[in-house]
Design an enzyme around this catalytic site. Sequence first.
Site, PDB file in Angstrom:
ATOM      1  N   GLY A  71      17.252  46.805 -17.047  1.00  0.00           N
ATOM      2  CA  GLY A  71      16.327  47.759 -17.647  1.00  0.00           C
ATOM      3  C   GLY A  71      16.038  48.953 -16.742  1.00  0.00           C
ATOM      4  O   GLY A  71      15.984  50.105 -17.198  1.00  0.00           O
ATOM      5  N   THR A  72      15.880  48.694 -15.465  1.00  0.00           N
ATOM      6  CA  THR A  72      15.571  49.771 -14.525  1.00  0.00           C
ATOM      7  C   THR A  72      16.717  50.774 -14.473  1.00  0.00           C
ATOM      8  O   THR A  72      16.504  51.996 -14.534  1.00  0.00           O
ATOM      9  CB  THR A  72      15.320  49.189 -13.118  1.00  0.00           C
ATOM     10  OG1 THR A  72      14.213  48.281 -13.198  1.00  0.00           O
ATOM     11  CG2 THR A  72      15.022  50.280 -12.106  1.00  0.00           C
ATOM     12  N   ASN A 151       4.328  46.628 -21.268  1.00  0.00           N
ATOM     13  CA  ASN A 151       4.584  45.330 -20.653  1.00  0.00           C
ATOM     14  C   ASN A 151       3.343  44.648 -20.100  1.00  0.00           C
ATOM     15  O   ASN A 151       3.372  43.468 -19.805  1.00  0.00           O
ATOM     16  CB  ASN A 151       5.631  45.476 -19.543  1.00  0.00           C
ATOM     17  CG  ASN A 151       5.330  46.619 -18.605  1.00  0.00           C
ATOM     18  OD1 ASN A 151       5.248  47.772 -19.035  1.00  0.00           O
ATOM     19  ND2 ASN A 151       5.134  46.326 -17.341  1.00  0.00           N
ATOM     20  N   GLN A 179      10.484  45.570 -23.379  1.00  0.00           N
ATOM     21  CA  GLN A 179       9.596  44.500 -23.868  1.00  0.00           C
ATOM     22  C   GLN A 179       9.688  44.329 -25.381  1.00  0.00           C
ATOM     23  O   GLN A 179       9.468  43.234 -25.897  1.00  0.00           O
ATOM     24  CB  GLN A 179       8.134  44.781 -23.492  1.00  0.00           C
ATOM     25  CG  GLN A 179       7.820  44.627 -22.023  1.00  0.00           C
ATOM     26  CD  GLN A 179       7.893  43.192 -21.518  1.00  0.00           C
ATOM     27  OE1 GLN A 179       7.748  42.217 -22.261  1.00  0.00           O
ATOM     28  NE2 GLN A 179       8.126  43.036 -20.226  1.00  0.00           N
ATOM     29  N   SER A 199      16.873  45.052 -21.709  1.00  0.00           N
ATOM     30  CA  SER A 199      17.261  44.212 -20.573  1.00  0.00           C
ATOM     31  C   SER A 199      17.410  42.762 -21.025  1.00  0.00           C
ATOM     32  O   SER A 199      16.610  42.273 -21.821  1.00  0.00           O
ATOM     33  CB  SER A 199      16.186  44.328 -19.488  1.00  0.00           C
ATOM     34  OG  SER A 199      16.493  43.485 -18.404  1.00  0.00           O
ATOM     35  N   HIS A 201      17.193  39.844 -19.203  1.00  0.00           N
ATOM     36  CA  HIS A 201      16.387  38.754 -18.645  1.00  0.00           C
ATOM     37  C   HIS A 201      14.986  38.661 -19.235  1.00  0.00           C
ATOM     38  O   HIS A 201      14.259  37.699 -18.984  1.00  0.00           O
ATOM     39  CB  HIS A 201      16.334  38.822 -17.108  1.00  0.00           C
ATOM     40  CG  HIS A 201      15.388  39.827 -16.531  1.00  0.00           C
ATOM     41  ND1 HIS A 201      14.130  39.487 -16.086  1.00  0.00           N
ATOM     42  CD2 HIS A 201      15.522  41.154 -16.311  1.00  0.00           C
ATOM     43  CE1 HIS A 201      13.536  40.566 -15.608  1.00  0.00           C
ATOM     44  NE2 HIS A 201      14.354  41.593 -15.729  1.00  0.00           N
ATOM     45  N   THR A 237      33.429  47.618 -12.597  1.00  0.00           N
ATOM     46  CA  THR A 237      33.983  46.543 -13.424  1.00  0.00           C
ATOM     47  C   THR A 237      32.882  45.877 -14.247  1.00  0.00           C
ATOM     48  O   THR A 237      31.837  45.504 -13.704  1.00  0.00           O
ATOM     49  CB  THR A 237      34.679  45.503 -12.526  1.00  0.00           C
ATOM     50  OG1 THR A 237      35.648  46.188 -11.747  1.00  0.00           O
ATOM     51  CG2 THR A 237      35.336  44.405 -13.347  1.00  0.00           C
ATOM     52  N   CYS A 325      -1.594  43.645  -5.124  1.00  0.00           N
ATOM     53  CA  CYS A 325      -2.523  43.298  -4.047  1.00  0.00           C
ATOM     54  C   CYS A 325      -1.786  43.463  -2.729  1.00  0.00           C
ATOM     55  O   CYS A 325      -0.832  42.750  -2.452  1.00  0.00           O
ATOM     56  CB  CYS A 325      -2.998  41.857  -4.167  1.00  0.00           C
ATOM     57  SG  CYS A 325      -3.769  41.487  -5.737  1.00  0.00           S
TER      58      CYS A 325
END
Length: 381
Positions: A71-72, A151, A179, A199, A201, A237, A325
Amino acid sequence: MNGIYLDHAATTPVHPEVARVYAELLTSTFGNASSIHGTGRAARKLLDDSRATVAGLIGARPEEMIFTGGGTESDNFAIFGTAEARSDEGRHIITTGIEHHAVLNACKRLEKRGFEVTWLPVDREGRVSPDDVKDALREDTILVTIMAANNEVGTIQPIREIGEILKGHSATFHTDAVQAFGEIPVDVKEFGVDLLSASAHKINGPKGIGFLYQRNGTKIVPPTSGGEQERKRRAGTENVPGIAAFAKAAEIAQESLAERRERHEAFKQIMTGILKETGTAFSVNADRAETLPNILNLSFPGTDIESLLVNLDLAGIHVSSGSACTAGSIDPSHVLVAMHGESAEELRNSVRFSFGYGLSEEDIRSAAEKTAAVVRRLAGQ
Ligand SMILES: *Cc1c(COP(=O)(O)O)cnc(C)c1O
């Protein structure tokens, strides 16, 4: 696995049927799809078939699909590729403040390179207004990039309405559907988009595979130089077994769309029902918006993110927040900031529960009861 995994918006387990296909292909169909011998031709055929399958699921033509490394990469390809292809025509880009970092940081990088970016606001429900898009459009706008669904809070954006507005303008329209794809119907014609990212995954496929839909005639410059794969648009490839696994995952997602929607909507009711029954104080972020069925973002007044995440983890509840965080200080979620403002309490006590493959009603009940206990202890209720 110990614990209840409620972080399917971060990543998902590979569906067993997909894993079976994937594992088999890694040894059986390992050929280079550019080779002319039989081993190569077998890989080429599988690649072509997978491309046709995925294209069919989003109303695209096979040649409009470019397989990528996720996705990125698809988002970066769309944004940098458009900027490079069209910078002679203009240097203005429109996006929103609630995009995934793959879009957000790509646009920020273009700002540093002299492009002008309009960051559209969202309302309290995380919705972008199509009128704001219309008002922001200029003659030199070359790209509009707005996510199909968020997301963190799950808000579904009015992509079709925005697509209607953009029909009368030359700007390239990209949507990050990472998403949305596999959770709600995604059709490139109905959306009216030129570019669309997804994406594997996030839909029970393997990590490191994605696609970019590129409408015929849409100008983008490829991010890589090298071989002539993917019609010279993505050198390197092809990961044929991974792409075939993605196609399988996409098919399964499509077939089970309605059933999963119903199940996940029920999960939301069960979670919020138990929190109410136990007298746990909470509010739902994006409560009044149309949201993805599998994302439930909750605020728990009187608690803070860090102790929430730590204590939920100890209780075996695996969830996340959009906040980063670092060394004891909290960088609040840019999505919640855009929705609620800089000083809202929600920035400090919101958690995302996201549902997916393998969860039972029993898991959700158990997770809700444990969450209620943790929250009530932390908030002194
Ligand atoms: C996960 C996600 C991405 C990034 O996809 P990767 O395949 O992990 O690179 C981009 N956009 C959204 C909305 C996402 O949820």
